[in-house]
Scaffold this motif. Structure first.
Motif, PDB file in Angstrom:
ATOM      1  N   GLN A 113       0.829  -1.213   0.000  1.00 41.76           N
ATOM      2  CA  GLN A 113       0.000   0.000   0.000  1.00 41.76           C
ATOM      3  C   GLN A 113       0.862   1.260   0.000  1.00 41.76           C
ATOM      4  O   GLN A 113       0.605   2.198  -0.753  1.00 41.76           O
ATOM      5  N   GLU A 114       1.895   1.276   0.832  1.00 40.15           N
ATOM      6  CA  GLU A 114       2.790   2.440   0.926  1.00 40.15           C
ATOM      7  C   GLU A 114       3.523   2.674  -0.392  1.00 40.15           C
ATOM      8  O   GLU A 114       3.634   3.802  -0.863  1.00 40.15           O
ATOM      9  N   PHE A 115       4.018   1.597  -0.993  1.00 38.50           N
ATOM     10  CA  PHE A 115       4.734   1.719  -2.261  1.00 38.50           C
ATOM     11  C   PHE A 115       3.808   2.286  -3.343  1.00 38.50           C
ATOM     12  O   PHE A 115       4.186   3.179  -4.095  1.00 38.50           O
ATOM     13  N   ILE A 116       2.601   1.755  -3.414  1.00 39.78           N
ATOM     14  CA  ILE A 116       1.646   2.230  -4.415  1.00 39.78           C
ATOM     15  C   ILE A 116       1.335   3.712  -4.197  1.00 39.78           C
ATOM     16  O   ILE A 116       1.344   4.504  -5.141  1.00 39.78           O
ATOM     17  N   GLN A 117       1.072   4.092  -2.946  1.00 43.12           N
ATOM     18  CA  GLN A 117       0.773   5.499  -2.651  1.00 43.12           C
ATOM     19  C   GLN A 117       1.939   6.407  -3.022  1.00 43.12           C
ATOM     20  O   GLN A 117       1.743   7.463  -3.627  1.00 43.12           O
ATOM     21  N   ASN A 118       3.151   6.002  -2.649  1.00 47.14           N
ATOM     22  CA  ASN A 118       4.338   6.800  -2.988  1.00 47.14           C
ATOM     23  C   ASN A 118       4.492   6.938  -4.498  1.00 47.14           C
ATOM     24  O   ASN A 118       4.812   8.013  -5.004  1.00 47.14           O
ATOM     25  N   SER A 119       4.287   5.848  -5.204  1.00 42.87           N
ATOM     26  CA  SER A 119       4.431   5.866  -6.661  1.00 42.87           C
ATOM     27  C   SER A 119       3.407   6.794  -7.305  1.00 42.87           C
ATOM     28  O   SER A 119       3.737   7.572  -8.200  1.00 42.87           O
ATOM     29  N   ILE A 120       2.159   6.724  -6.833  1.00 41.12           N
ATOM     30  CA  ILE A 120       1.114   7.586  -7.383  1.00 41.12           C
ATOM     31  C   ILE A 120       1.415   9.052  -7.085  1.00 41.12           C
ATOM     32  O   ILE A 120       1.289   9.917  -7.948  1.00 41.12           O
ATOM     33  N   LYS A 121       1.834   9.340  -5.854  1.00 44.66           N
ATOM     34  CA  LYS A 121       2.069  10.733  -5.441  1.00 44.66           C
ATOM     35  C   LYS A 121       3.312  11.350  -6.061  1.00 44.66           C
ATOM     36  O   LYS A 121       3.320  12.514  -6.429  1.00 44.66           O
ATOM     37  N   HIS A 122       4.405  10.581  -6.146  1.00 45.41           N
ATOM     38  CA  HIS A 122       5.703  11.185  -6.439  1.00 45.41           C
ATOM     39  C   HIS A 122       6.366  10.760  -7.749  1.00 45.41           C
ATOM     40  O   HIS A 122       7.179  11.495  -8.285  1.00 45.41           O
TER      41      HIS A 122
END
Length: 194
Positions: A113-122
């Motif tokens: 979940q964290e990796f996906i969120q980071n990828s989407i955001k940054h």
């Protein structure tokens, strides 16, 4: 996490459901085209938020995680993100029946979940790739995005998300490796004993 999941479901979930019902009533009662269109947009956002909140509370409760295989948990995360139609998520698992402790599954799902969120955001990526396999009493999870990457030394020293991922992996006696360069993909490899 189990208690937080229940609190979110019982408190925020109820309020969002009420708000959604009120929006439906407004939509039904209002005849002006501009206003009706605005109400429909807000109603759509509320319903999407409600769906995402329900998925989150399901993933937070330990029973949900303990009763499912890691393959199913990660697959559901991928499907949830795909429904947003922001990026593509590809998941390849070579051992769909891999059995892991609840604590390990919980940590791996949170990292995904964290990796996906980071990828989407940054990362400005178009595709996230998740590969999982097991061999000789070890499980490996590889998370990759095709985004713009970052300067590993600068970002890693400031990035709470990355540090939290690494701490979580160490809690389950695993190893954590990250590769990233500016204008090149970001890749995280997690290996842990099973």
């Amino acid at each position: 996490m189990d208690n937080i999941g229940k609190e979110i479901h019982d408190n925020i979930g109820q309020k969002l459901t009420l708000a959604s019902i009120y929006m439906q009533q407004l939509e039904h009662e209002n005849k002006q085209t501009d206003t009706k269109e605005g109400i429909q947009n807000i109603s759509g956002i509320l319903n999407e938020t409600l769906w995402e909140m329900r998925e989150l509370t399901k993933s937070l409760t330990q029973n949900s995680i303990s009763e499912q295989l890691i393959y199913d948990l990660i697959q559901k995360e991928c499907e949830r993100v795909e429904k947003l139609k922001i990026i593509k998520v590809k998941f390849l698992c070579y051992d769909k029946k891999l059995i892991l402790d609840t604590e390990i599954k919980t940590i791996l799902v949170r990292i995904v979940q964290e990796f996906i969120q980071n990828s989407i955001k940054h990362s400005e990526c178009e595709t996230i790739s998740i590969v999982m396999h097991s061999l000789k009493q070890k499980a490996t999870l590889v998370l990759t995005d095709d985004g713009i990457g970052f300067d590993l030394e600068k970002r890693y020293s400031n990035g709470m998300g990355l540090k939290n991922m690494e701490k979580r992996v160490k809690m389950i006696l695993g190893t954590f490796a990250i590769e990233s360069k500016i204008n090149v993909r970001t890749k995280i490899t997690i290996t842990l004993p099973i």
